[in-house]
Design a protein around this motif. Structure first.
Motif, PDB file in Angstrom:
ATOM      1  N   ILE A 106      -5.114   0.678 -12.491  1.00 21.15           N
ATOM      2  CA  ILE A 106      -4.512  -0.556 -12.058  1.00 21.15           C
ATOM      3  C   ILE A 106      -3.886  -0.342 -10.827  1.00 21.15           C
ATOM      4  N   LEU A 107      -3.191   0.845 -10.829  1.00 22.23           N
ATOM      5  CA  LEU A 107      -2.497   1.149  -9.405  1.00 22.23           C
ATOM      6  C   LEU A 107      -3.434   1.350  -8.302  1.00 22.23           C
ATOM      7  N   TYR A 108      -4.819   2.053  -8.807  1.00 26.10           N
ATOM      8  CA  TYR A 108      -5.620   2.196  -7.584  1.00 26.10           C
ATOM      9  C   TYR A 108      -6.356   0.594  -7.325  1.00 26.10           C
ATOM     10  N   SER A 109      -6.443   0.080  -8.122  1.00 26.24           N
ATOM     11  CA  SER A 109      -7.055  -1.343  -7.960  1.00 26.24           C
ATOM     12  C   SER A 109      -6.108  -2.404  -7.237  1.00 26.24           C
ATOM     13  N   GLN A 110      -5.033  -2.218  -7.264  1.00 29.51           N
ATOM     14  CA  GLN A 110      -3.977  -3.058  -6.667  1.00 29.51           C
ATOM     15  C   GLN A 110      -3.979  -2.338  -5.216  1.00 29.51           C
ATOM     16  N   TYR A 111      -3.752  -1.139  -5.083  1.00 30.63           N
ATOM     17  CA  TYR A 111      -3.898  -0.614  -3.618  1.00 30.63           C
ATOM     18  C   TYR A 111      -4.881  -0.865  -3.016  1.00 30.63           C
ATOM     19  N   ASN A 112      -6.213  -0.919  -3.642  1.00 29.89           N
ATOM     20  CA  ASN A 112      -7.234  -1.464  -2.867  1.00 29.89           C
ATOM     21  C   ASN A 112      -7.264  -2.823  -2.435  1.00 29.89           C
ATOM     22  N   GLU A 113      -6.718  -3.518  -3.202  1.00 33.60           N
ATOM     23  CA  GLU A 113      -6.585  -5.326  -2.545  1.00 33.60           C
ATOM     24  C   GLU A 113      -5.536  -5.405  -1.633  1.00 33.60           C
ATOM     25  N   THR A 131       0.749  -1.162  -0.002  1.00 32.98           N
ATOM     26  CA  THR A 131       0.039   0.118   0.110  1.00 32.98           C
ATOM     27  C   THR A 131       0.855   1.277   0.189  1.00 32.98           C
ATOM     28  N   GLU A 132       1.732   1.326   0.851  1.00 31.65           N
ATOM     29  CA  GLU A 132       2.817   2.369   0.899  1.00 31.65           C
ATOM     30  C   GLU A 132       3.406   2.606  -0.393  1.00 31.65           C
ATOM     31  N   THR A 133       3.908   1.533  -1.148  1.00 30.50           N
ATOM     32  CA  THR A 133       4.630   1.809  -2.464  1.00 30.50           C
ATOM     33  C   THR A 133       3.719   2.151  -3.662  1.00 30.50           C
ATOM     34  N   ILE A 134       2.494   1.604  -3.602  1.00 30.05           N
ATOM     35  CA  ILE A 134       1.451   2.103  -4.522  1.00 30.05           C
ATOM     36  C   ILE A 134       0.826   3.481  -4.406  1.00 30.05           C
ATOM     37  N   LYS A 135       0.774   3.679  -3.138  1.00 30.34           N
ATOM     38  CA  LYS A 135       0.340   5.206  -2.766  1.00 30.34           C
ATOM     39  C   LYS A 135       1.373   6.321  -3.330  1.00 30.34           C
ATOM     40  N   HIS A 136       2.742   5.796  -3.120  1.00 31.75           N
ATOM     41  CA  HIS A 136       3.478   6.685  -3.714  1.00 31.75           C
ATOM     42  C   HIS A 136       3.851   6.654  -5.201  1.00 31.75           C
ATOM     43  N   LEU A 137       3.565   5.852  -5.789  1.00 32.83           N
ATOM     44  CA  LEU A 137       3.472   5.609  -7.258  1.00 32.83           C
ATOM     45  C   LEU A 137       2.498   6.247  -7.633  1.00 32.83           C
ATOM     46  N   ILE A 138       0.849   6.343  -7.163  1.00 34.81           N
ATOM     47  CA  ILE A 138       0.228   7.198  -7.543  1.00 34.81           C
ATOM     48  C   ILE A 138       0.366   8.573  -7.604  1.00 34.81           C
ATOM     49  N   ASP A 139       1.180   9.102  -6.437  1.00 33.32           N
ATOM     50  CA  ASP A 139       1.489  10.345  -6.359  1.00 33.32           C
ATOM     51  C   ASP A 139       2.346  10.790  -7.544  1.00 33.32           C
ATOM     52  N   LEU A 167       7.819   2.098 -14.593  1.00 33.83           N
ATOM     53  CA  LEU A 167       7.188   1.605 -13.395  1.00 33.83           C
ATOM     54  C   LEU A 167       6.908   0.128 -13.475  1.00 33.83           C
ATOM     55  N   SER A 168       6.415  -0.209 -14.423  1.00 31.14           N
ATOM     56  CA  SER A 168       5.962  -1.449 -14.485  1.00 31.14           C
ATOM     57  C   SER A 168       6.796  -2.438 -14.370  1.00 31.14           C
ATOM     58  N   GLU A 169       8.068  -2.378 -14.764  1.00 23.83           N
ATOM     59  CA  GLU A 169       9.446  -3.113 -14.385  1.00 23.83           C
ATOM     60  C   GLU A 169       9.679  -3.153 -12.940  1.00 23.83           C
ATOM     61  N   MET A 170       9.485  -1.861 -12.211  1.00 24.96           N
ATOM     62  CA  MET A 170       9.767  -1.822 -10.779  1.00 24.96           C
ATOM     63  C   MET A 170       8.634  -2.669 -10.116  1.00 24.96           C
ATOM     64  N   LEU A 171       7.544  -2.456 -10.544  1.00 26.14           N
ATOM     65  CA  LEU A 171       6.510  -3.143 -10.009  1.00 26.14           C
ATOM     66  C   LEU A 171       6.592  -4.759  -9.894  1.00 26.14           C
ATOM     67  N   ILE A 172       6.854  -5.127 -11.255  1.00 27.79           N
ATOM     68  CA  ILE A 172       7.170  -6.616 -11.612  1.00 27.79           C
ATOM     69  C   ILE A 172       8.219  -7.150 -10.754  1.00 27.79           C
ATOM     70  N   GLN A 173       9.148  -6.492 -10.347  1.00 25.33           N
ATOM     71  CA  GLN A 173      10.509  -6.835  -9.643  1.00 25.33           C
ATOM     72  C   GLN A 173       9.975  -7.017  -8.148  1.00 25.33           C
ATOM     73  N   GLY A 174       8.943  -6.082  -7.810  1.00 27.04           N
ATOM     74  CA  GLY A 174       8.475  -6.138  -6.479  1.00 27.04           C
ATOM     75  C   GLY A 174       7.481  -7.234  -6.242  1.00 27.04           C
ATOM     76  N   SER A 175       6.882  -7.535  -7.282  1.00 22.83           N
ATOM     77  CA  SER A 175       5.772  -8.549  -7.257  1.00 22.83           C
ATOM     78  C   SER A 175       6.649  -9.964  -7.263  1.00 22.83           C
ATOM     79  N   ILE A 176       7.629 -10.223  -7.912  1.00 21.45           N
ATOM     80  CA  ILE A 176       8.303 -11.324  -8.049  1.00 21.45           C
ATOM     81  C   ILE A 176       9.126 -11.637  -6.735  1.00 21.45           C
TER      82      ILE A 176
END
Length: 145
Positions: free
Chosen positions: A40-47, A19-27, A94-103
């Motif tokens: 998608i950022l908002y959807s993932q933040y909510n989940e 949530t912290e990471t996605i909130k920062h990326l939304i900003d 940003l997608s590359e960063m998020l993919i690395q985080g998810s992995i």
């Protein structure tokens, strides 16, 4: 600390970081013209928030207090995101960063599930929900690469 509480605290901290990471990326992407990316950022933040709230409730229901991520780790992540997005705020980057985080999340959750395979069913169900969510996330971001 028992295994149920340990895996629940892991889920709590993992989803807190999400949530912290996605909130920062939304900003960071606030002025972006790519609405699908922001949706998608908002959807993932909510989940992440739902998983966070569920893990918090389960910890408290078991008579424990959740352990937040330490401030140093939050600040380090914040600085790292700012540095990595200083020159490139594109959806691809940003997608590359998020993919690395998810992995990394997939690896960590899988380790915990294997480590605490004797945990209560509801705890393992929440861990598996987080695992599937992380898998879906990394697949979802691939279209922006």
């Amino acid at each position: 600390m028992d295994g149920n509480n340990e895996i629940l605290n892991f889920i709590y901290q993992n989803s807190e970081m999400g949530t912290e990471t996605i909130k920062h990326l939304i900003d960071i992407t606030e002025n972006s013209t790519n609405n699908e990316f922001k949706d998608i950022l908002y959807s993932q933040y909510n989940e992440y928030k739902k998983i966070f709230n569920k893990s918090e409730k389960m910890i408290k229901d078991r008579g424990h207090d959740p352990k937040d991520i330490n401030k140093f780790q939050k600040i380090t992540t914040y600085i790292m995101i700012n540095m990595k997005t200083l020159t490139d705020k594109s959806p691809s980057h940003l997608s590359e960063m998020l993919i690395q985080g998810s992995i990394m999340g997939i690896i960590d959750v899988t380790k915990r599930i294997n480590q605490y395979d004797d945990a209560d069913k509801d705890v393992l169900d929440l861990a598996n929900r987080l695992l599937e969510f992380e898998k879906d996330n990394q697949e979802e971001w691939k279209k922006f690469l």
